[in-house]
Design a protein around this motif. Structure first.
Motif, PDB file in Angstrom:
ATOM      1  N   LEU A 126      16.745   5.413  -1.038  1.00 18.43           N
ATOM      2  CA  LEU A 126      17.568   5.957  -2.115  1.00 18.43           C
ATOM      3  C   LEU A 126      16.808   5.978  -3.433  1.00 18.43           C
ATOM      4  N   ARG A 127      16.040   4.939  -3.673  1.00 19.19           N
ATOM      5  CA  ARG A 127      15.254   4.889  -4.911  1.00 19.19           C
ATOM      6  C   ARG A 127      14.168   5.966  -4.931  1.00 19.19           C
ATOM      7  N   VAL A 128      13.645   6.282  -3.767  1.00 12.57           N
ATOM      8  CA  VAL A 128      12.566   7.271  -3.692  1.00 12.57           C
ATOM      9  C   VAL A 128      13.108   8.695  -3.828  1.00 12.57           C
ATOM     10  N   VAL A 129      14.190   9.002  -3.155  1.00  9.22           N
ATOM     11  CA  VAL A 129      14.673  10.381  -3.134  1.00  9.22           C
ATOM     12  C   VAL A 129      15.617  10.707  -4.279  1.00  9.22           C
ATOM     13  N   ARG A 130      16.240   9.705  -4.851  1.00 11.64           N
ATOM     14  CA  ARG A 130      17.172   9.955  -5.953  1.00 11.64           C
ATOM     15  C   ARG A 130      16.390  10.355  -7.203  1.00 11.64           C
ATOM     16  N   PRO A 131      16.776  11.466  -7.794  1.00 14.55           N
ATOM     17  CA  PRO A 131      16.064  11.873  -9.011  1.00 14.55           C
ATOM     18  C   PRO A 131      16.366  10.909 -10.152  1.00 14.55           C
ATOM     19  N   LYS A 132      15.346  10.594 -10.894  1.00 12.60           N
ATOM     20  CA  LYS A 132      15.516   9.705 -12.036  1.00 12.60           C
ATOM     21  C   LYS A 132      16.143  10.507 -13.167  1.00 12.60           C
ATOM     22  N   GLY A 144       0.813  -1.206   0.000  1.00 15.36           N
ATOM     23  CA  GLY A 144       0.000   0.000   0.000  1.00 15.36           C
ATOM     24  C   GLY A 144       0.845   1.254   0.000  1.00 15.36           C
ATOM     25  N   VAL A 145       0.187   2.349   0.268  1.00 15.71           N
ATOM     26  CA  VAL A 145       0.826   3.661   0.215  1.00 15.71           C
ATOM     27  C   VAL A 145       1.105   4.144   1.633  1.00 15.71           C
ATOM     28  N   THR A 146       2.310   4.628   1.861  1.00 14.57           N
ATOM     29  CA  THR A 146       2.714   5.129   3.168  1.00 14.57           C
ATOM     30  C   THR A 146       3.779   6.208   2.973  1.00 14.57           C
ATOM     31  N   THR A 147       4.244   6.774   4.063  1.00 14.00           N
ATOM     32  CA  THR A 147       5.306   7.776   3.988  1.00 14.00           C
ATOM     33  C   THR A 147       6.659   7.081   4.102  1.00 14.00           C
ATOM     34  N   ASN A 179       5.617   9.334  -5.050  1.00  6.38           N
ATOM     35  CA  ASN A 179       5.101  10.623  -5.477  1.00  6.38           C
ATOM     36  C   ASN A 179       5.852  11.663  -4.658  1.00  6.38           C
ATOM     37  N   ARG A 180       6.802  12.334  -5.288  1.00  9.02           N
ATOM     38  CA  ARG A 180       7.653  13.282  -4.561  1.00  9.02           C
ATOM     39  C   ARG A 180       6.878  14.492  -4.049  1.00  9.02           C
ATOM     40  N   GLU A 181       5.836  14.873  -4.758  1.00  5.31           N
ATOM     41  CA  GLU A 181       5.070  16.052  -4.343  1.00  5.31           C
ATOM     42  C   GLU A 181       4.357  15.804  -3.009  1.00  5.31           C
ATOM     43  N   SER A 182       3.742  14.628  -2.882  1.00  6.41           N
ATOM     44  CA  SER A 182       3.013  14.332  -1.647  1.00  6.41           C
ATOM     45  C   SER A 182       3.882  13.619  -0.615  1.00  6.41           C
TER      46      SER A 182
END
Length: 167
Positions: free
Chosen positions: A153-159, A30-33, A89-92
């Motif tokens: 790292l996968r979430v915060v690293r820019p693609k 699911g979705v979490t922070t 989702n980097r915005e949220s």
């Protein structure tokens, strides 16, 4: 030699139980922070350090065993973190994780090792040598910790888009 039952044994069991509880919620997917994704790994590291501190008759063998177990767990956790299909989702600031059972198994092993440590301290006799308990927990903490690190790292690293430029 096993230490007498103390607050440290209770805190170790508490940290391991919190690791299991937070990992159980995460294993459903699911979705979490990102902060909630990091909780099980943090609790696992705390429990492992508490178990390592409980090894009074330390030897070079137990030190090597602990380091090797942590390194093996870290490598496996790193590989598993890259294998997971993670969307963010980097915005949220939200992360979508798939349902998995691997982290839950590692957390269950950590709780079992903490219960063995607690029982040994309560009885005053080692059911399993504390050095082996610390090494087993290091394997679990390495797995959970590096799994979370790779996900973060996968979430915060820019693609980066690989665009070939004509010269």
């Amino acid at each position: 030699m096993v230490s007498a039952l103390s607050l440290a044994n209770g805190l170790t069991l508490l940290f391991a139980a919190l690791c299991l509880w937070t990992m159980a919620m995460q294993s459903r997917g699911g979705v979490t922070t990102l902060g909630r994704v990091a909780l099980p790994g943090g609790f696992a590291v705390l429990a492992t350090l508490m178990l390592l501190a409980g090894v009074f008759e330390a030897s070079f063998l137990f030190d090597i065993l602990w380091v090797v177990a942590f390194a093996v767990g870290s490598v496996i956790g790193r590989i598993r973190g890259w294998m997971l299909s993670v969307q963010s989702n980097r915005e949220s600031g939200l992360v979508s994780l798939p349902a998995t059972v691997d982290g839950l198994i590692a957390a269950l092993i950590l709780v079992a090792l903490s219960i063995i440590d607690f029982s040994s301290a309560m009885m005053g006799e080692a059911l399993i040598e504390p050095g082996y308990i610390a090494a087993g927990s290091a394997l679990c903490a390495g797995f959970l910790g590096y799994r979370v690190l790779v996900i973060a790292l996968r979430v915060v690293r820019p693609k980066t888009d690989k665009v070939s430029r004509a010269a």
